[in-house]
Design a protein around this motif. Structure first.
Motif, short mmCIF file in Angstrom:
data_model
loop_
_atom_site.label_atom_id
_atom_site.label_comp_id
_atom_site.label_asym_id
_atom_site.label_seq_id
_atom_site.Cartn_x
_atom_site.Cartn_y
_atom_site.Cartn_z
N TYR A 38 43.27 30.81 34.89
CA TYR A 38 44.55 31.39 35.31
C TYR A 38 45.20 30.52 36.37
O TYR A 38 44.66 30.35 37.46
CB TYR A 38 44.32 32.80 35.84
CG TYR A 38 45.52 33.43 36.51
CD1 TYR A 38 46.78 33.42 35.90
CD2 TYR A 38 45.39 34.05 37.75
CE1 TYR A 38 47.87 34.01 36.52
CE2 TYR A 38 46.47 34.64 38.37
CZ TYR A 38 47.72 34.62 37.75
OH TYR A 38 48.79 35.19 38.36
N THR A 87 48.42 35.72 46.03
CA THR A 87 47.26 35.55 45.17
C THR A 87 46.62 36.91 44.91
O THR A 87 46.79 37.85 45.69
CB THR A 87 46.23 34.60 45.79
OG1 THR A 87 45.81 35.12 47.06
CG2 THR A 87 46.83 33.22 46.00
N THR A 88 45.86 37.01 43.82
CA THR A 88 45.29 38.30 43.42
C THR A 88 43.79 38.26 43.22
O THR A 88 43.17 39.32 43.07
CB THR A 88 45.94 38.78 42.11
OG1 THR A 88 45.73 37.80 41.09
CG2 THR A 88 47.44 39.00 42.30
N ARG A 89 43.18 37.08 43.21
CA ARG A 89 41.75 36.99 42.92
C ARG A 89 40.97 36.49 44.13
O ARG A 89 41.52 35.83 45.01
CB ARG A 89 41.52 36.08 41.71
CG ARG A 89 42.19 36.63 40.44
CD ARG A 89 41.81 35.87 39.21
NE ARG A 89 42.45 36.42 38.03
CZ ARG A 89 42.25 35.98 36.78
NH1 ARG A 89 41.43 34.96 36.57
NH2 ARG A 89 42.87 36.54 35.76
N PRO A 90 39.66 36.80 44.19
CA PRO A 90 38.88 36.45 45.38
C PRO A 90 38.66 34.95 45.57
O PRO A 90 38.49 34.50 46.70
CB PRO A 90 37.54 37.17 45.15
CG PRO A 90 37.47 37.43 43.68
CD PRO A 90 38.88 37.64 43.24
N ASP A 121 36.52 34.46 35.74
CA ASP A 121 37.02 35.83 35.91
C ASP A 121 37.44 36.13 37.34
O ASP A 121 38.28 37.02 37.58
CB ASP A 121 35.94 36.83 35.47
CG ASP A 121 35.70 36.81 33.97
OD1 ASP A 121 36.59 36.32 33.24
OD2 ASP A 121 34.63 37.26 33.53
N ASP A 122 36.86 35.43 38.30
CA ASP A 122 37.16 35.68 39.71
C ASP A 122 38.10 34.64 40.31
O ASP A 122 38.45 34.73 41.49
CB ASP A 122 35.87 35.69 40.53
CG ASP A 122 34.94 36.83 40.14
OD1 ASP A 122 35.46 37.93 39.87
OD2 ASP A 122 33.73 36.61 40.09
N ALA A 123 38.51 33.65 39.52
CA ALA A 123 39.25 32.52 40.08
C ALA A 123 40.69 32.44 39.59
O ALA A 123 41.00 32.82 38.46
CB ALA A 123 38.52 31.23 39.76
N GLU A 124 41.55 31.95 40.44
CA GLU A 124 42.89 31.54 40.05
C GLU A 124 43.16 30.16 40.64
O GLU A 124 42.55 29.77 41.64
CB GLU A 124 43.94 32.55 40.52
CG GLU A 124 44.07 32.67 42.02
CD GLU A 124 45.11 33.73 42.41
OE1 GLU A 124 46.30 33.37 42.47
OE2 GLU A 124 44.72 34.89 42.66
N SER A 149 48.10 30.45 38.85
CA SER A 149 49.00 31.46 39.41
C SER A 149 50.30 30.88 39.95
O SER A 149 51.33 31.55 39.90
CB SER A 149 48.29 32.24 40.51
OG SER A 149 47.91 31.38 41.58
N LYS A 171 38.35 36.80 50.54
CA LYS A 171 38.92 35.71 49.75
C LYS A 171 38.40 34.36 50.23
O LYS A 171 38.18 34.14 51.43
CB LYS A 171 40.44 35.75 49.88
CG LYS A 171 41.18 34.81 48.92
CD LYS A 171 42.68 34.99 49.03
CE LYS A 171 43.14 36.33 48.55
NZ LYS A 171 43.01 36.47 47.07
N VAL A 182 40.35 31.32 45.19
CA VAL A 182 41.58 30.57 44.95
C VAL A 182 41.25 29.08 44.97
O VAL A 182 40.91 28.53 46.02
CB VAL A 182 42.66 30.89 45.99
CG1 VAL A 182 43.94 30.11 45.69
CG2 VAL A 182 42.94 32.38 46.02
#
Length: 491
Positions: free
Chosen positions: A107, A166-169, A64-67, A109, A28, A171
């Motif tokens: 997204y 958090t869920t995505r690589p 797609d990889d970001a929050e 979060s 992450k 942040v």
């Protein structure tokens, strides 16, 4: 306006550099985004050619990889701190940012309330977010921050902060404005992730100060003027100088926090991958300046605008004199005075001559137009009409709005709505102009010139009403005013 910045080169170079940084970390990466993500108007003013949404364009490539985590200080909520460029409070801006990001396909979060110490306004804002089904986390003030490293990097320091799920690589940590606690939020997450066995990294994307231009360059001085209320100071990065023998520019808060970052990374990796605060950054803006003189001139004008904005805040008791003193010092370093802004001189000279409120605008071609308060129109409303006539090649003596159309509006304001000032404000005169445009081609032509006002400079001899200020903002005009309030009753 002369361009001084290559935006296309910047987007390409910056995007590649961020992707390269992401690849250096495993599970992450917390990427602190300083400044404004899609409406960085400060950057566009001091770097002519910089597009306000450049950062957003780059971020969308990583969607797609970001929050996104939005950070806001409980202190700013309590003080109703206002975003100067938009005229809205920070808590309202958090809601706006959430909507804007979501509409663009990003997204969001969660929201983090930092510097929390039981503030009632912060509690109320948290409840509001919870009702909206948004995740909210609290981070607390730490005694002795940032020097008490043993306490900070412990269960009684960062350990007390609520862990952000958090869920995505990638942040992205952003905020409505500076001083919100973005970096501390990232470092707190590194501490918590380490305890959970997650190998996380950190990088900083901050446009200003620009690390590879001189310390006292007007661009960097303009950044100090923009953050005068935070008491930020640009400094030579001593860690970078010691590690590489290279002189770079950073600012005091990043330099002060670097030992903390060192301690955290020592605990995670056994060593810090960064040897200096400058190493943490990914900013490529300095490599995309194509006309230094144009950027210098734009930055000097920004310092003067910041000076007037702070004078107004002082007049409204929203600032203290130390902020004024700091910007005056910056003006001395940049070797400028308020007289270097042509539109400021024009408005003040006409006010001194006529003894009534006046206004002046400098158009994109350098032409300056002035106006004064009349029985029908305020100086700002008259200025808009004068400028639109000039831009539309309409004779100056032409009455775009007949008096017979203005008088009923005045009667409505005073007789029926209880107003004290019968003169039309800027928004009212634009509505009247649009109505005239239905039957008068000249009025229609003048109205069509409104987009040409974006980026123009305006100065008024008195402070304006909130209505006029907001109208100029919507038109994209850079407005300043003398810190003089119109005479009115005290009760």
């Amino acid at each position: 306006m002369k361009l001084g910045f290559d935006n296309e080169k910047y987007v390409k170079m910056q995007s590649e550099h961020i992707k390269e940084r992401i690849s250096k970390f495993g599970d992450k990466l917390y990427l602190e985004f300083g400044g404004k993500l899609f409406d960085d108007y400060h950057a566009s003013r001091v770097l002519p050619g910089f597009q306000p949404d450049s950062k957003m364009k780059m971020l969308l490539q990583l969607a797609d990889d970001a929050e996104i985590v939005i950070v806001i200080s409980a202190t700013d909520i309590e003080k109703n701190k206002v975003r100067g460029d938009l005229g809205i409070t920070y808590d309202v801006d958090v809601l706006r940012l959430m909507d804007e990001f979501t509409e663009r396909g990003l997204y969001v979060s969660s929201v983090v309330i930092t510097h929390y110490a039981g503030q009632a306004a912060a509690d109320q804002f948290k409840k509001k977010l919870k009702k909206m089904k948004k995740k909210v986390y609290l981070h607390y003030a730490i005694e002795g921050y940032p020097s008490n490293i043993p306490l900070i990097v412990s269960d009684d320091g960062y350990g007390k902060n609520e862990y952000i799920e958090t869920t995505r690589p990638l942040v992205v940590v952003t905020a409505p404005g500076p001083g919100s606690g973005k970096m501390a939020t990232c470092l707190s997450q590194l501490y918590h992730d380490n305890k959970r066995g997650i190998k996380a990294g950190y990088a900083k994307y901050e446009t200003f100060p620009i690390w590879n231009i001189p310390l006292k360059h007007p661009i960097n001085l303009a950044y100090e003027a923009a953050t005068a209320d935070l008491n930020d100071v640009n400094m030579i990065d001593p860690f970078h100088l010691e590690a590489y023998g290279e002189t770079t520019v950073n600012y005091n808060r990043d330099i002060e926090i670097f030992p903390v970052l060192n301690a955290i990374f020592d605990g995670i990796y056994g060593e810090n991958p960064y040897k200096s605060p400058t190493d943490m950054g990914v900013n490529m803006a300095g490599n995309c300046i194509i006309d230094d003189e144009a950027c210098c001139q734009a930055s000097k004008m920004e310092i003067i605008r910041r000076y007037y904005a702070t004078l107004e805040k002082l007049a409204n008791e929203d600032a203290d004199e130390n902020e004024i003193y700091k910007i005056e010092l910056l003006m001395n370093q940049a070797k400028i005075t308020t007289d270097d802004r042509r539109v400021t001189v024009a408005a003040k000279e006409r006010a001194a001559k006529l003894g009534v409120p006046t206004a002046a605008i400098e158009l994109q071609d350098g032409h300056i137009i002035t106006s004064k308060t009349t029985d029908l129109l305020g100086a700002s409303a008259a200025l808009l009409l004068n400028a639109l006539k000039y831009l539309g090649n309409v004779e100056h003596d032409t009455h775009l709005i007949p008096a017979s159309a203005i008088e009923p509006i005045q009667e409505l304001k005073v007789k029926y709505l209880g107003g004290k000032n019968p003169r039309l404000h800027t928004d009212e005169v634009l509505v009247a102009l649009s109505m005239s445009g239905l039957t008068d081609q000249k009025a229609k032509t003048a109205l069509e010139q409104l987009p040409k006002l974006r980026g123009c400079q305006v100065h008024t001899s008195v402070m304006l009403s909130e209505v006029d200020i907001k109208t100029f903002k919507r038109l994209g005009v850079d407005l300043t005013s003398e810190p003089v309030k119109k005479q009115k009753k005290q009760y």
